[in-house]
Design a protein around this motif. Sequence first.
Motif, mmCIF file in Angstrom:
data_model
loop_
_atom_site.group_PDB
_atom_site.id
_atom_site.type_symbol
_atom_site.label_atom_id
_atom_site.label_comp_id
_atom_site.label_asym_id
_atom_site.label_seq_id
_atom_site.Cartn_x
_atom_site.Cartn_y
_atom_site.Cartn_z
ATOM 1 N N PRO A 186 0.835 -1.207 0.000
ATOM 2 C CA PRO A 186 0.000 0.000 0.000
ATOM 3 C C PRO A 186 0.869 1.257 0.000
ATOM 4 O O PRO A 186 2.010 1.231 0.466
ATOM 5 N N PRO A 187 0.324 2.372 -0.514
ATOM 6 C CA PRO A 187 1.142 3.590 -0.677
ATOM 7 C C PRO A 187 1.707 4.124 0.634
ATOM 8 O O PRO A 187 2.739 4.782 0.644
ATOM 9 N N PHE A 188 1.050 3.845 1.762
ATOM 10 C CA PHE A 188 1.491 4.409 3.038
ATOM 11 C C PHE A 188 2.517 3.536 3.761
ATOM 12 O O PHE A 188 3.052 3.913 4.790
ATOM 13 N N ALA A 189 2.770 2.337 3.226
ATOM 14 C CA ALA A 189 3.726 1.447 3.915
ATOM 15 C C ALA A 189 5.146 1.801 3.491
ATOM 16 O O ALA A 189 5.352 2.546 2.539
ATOM 17 N N LYS A 190 6.132 1.277 4.200
ATOM 18 C CA LYS A 190 7.522 1.535 3.831
ATOM 19 C C LYS A 190 8.276 0.210 3.763
ATOM 20 O O LYS A 190 8.249 -0.568 4.715
ATOM 21 N N LYS A 191 8.936 -0.003 2.597
ATOM 22 C CA LYS A 191 9.737 -1.212 2.410
ATOM 23 C C LYS A 191 11.158 -0.902 2.899
ATOM 24 O O LYS A 191 11.831 -0.048 2.323
ATOM 25 N N TYR A 192 11.577 -1.559 3.980
ATOM 26 C CA TYR A 192 12.902 -1.272 4.548
ATOM 27 C C TYR A 192 13.995 -2.135 3.943
ATOM 28 O O TYR A 192 15.176 -1.861 4.110
ATOM 29 N N VAL A 193 13.607 -3.235 3.288
ATOM 30 C CA VAL A 193 14.585 -4.124 2.671
ATOM 31 C C VAL A 193 13.859 -4.898 1.569
ATOM 32 O O VAL A 193 12.641 -5.101 1.655
#
Length: 255
Positions: free
Chosen positions: A225-232
């Motif tokens: 989703p647009p509000f999530a953040k992929k850290y790896v």
Amino acid sequence: MKVRAKDILGMKGSRKIVMITAYDYPTAKIADSAGVDAILVGDSLAMVMMGMPSTHGVTLRQMLWHTEAVARARPRALVVGDMPFGSYETSESDAVRSAIAFVRSGAEAVKLEGGSEYADRIRAIAKVGVPVMAHIGLNPQRYLKLGGYKMRGNTAEEARQLLKDAEAVQEAGAFAVVIEFTNPEVAATITKKLQIPTICIGSGRECDGQVLVIHDVLGLSENVPPFAKKYVDLMSIAREAVERYAREVREGLFP
Ligand code: KIV
């Protein structure tokens, strides 16, 4: 020291609460060793673990199975079992029965989607001694009625209803409330008005805590989703490892 629901409640105003989903033994170990405050065995597992198109398909039995796996990691973090579609809507007694089944599977609290309309379920579950986390704003289990996964709280009427929902779940005995994909100003207002903590996802930073789906954080989700953040980007890292293994077998380098 083991985190309990009352500790999460006590974090309001003193420090930000960190919650993340986990669905099995290894993801629970990763989350807990990283020091999160709460682990949500989310019904999002229907989509990220089982490849279903929505959360509607996951059953109570399947949720309990995953809760057991998470609990076997013996996390310090609070384990919250997410009540799936169909496990609490039908009656207060069904809701209580489902919550008890979660506790027997190792959950230390349960979460259910809904505001004022399910305040009686929250009250009934809390009455038998099971801490309840509410979930307002976008409720993915109601996507058919809502017409999709759209941001909530963008009209004055919706904002007013969300505030009413937040007050109703607090009054019913919830120890915390998730606010999903809601106008950040509305989430901030609710956070200021409530005595219980707000844990947000896609609803801005003015909340008492944040929650994300672990597959989104680790880069294992197909649709982030647009509000999530992929850290790896674990998907690429894992694919490269398997490709290396396949190459080495084919070239006679392994074993
Ligand atoms: O199931 C889930 O992962 C959730 C979070 C998005 C809050 O309910």
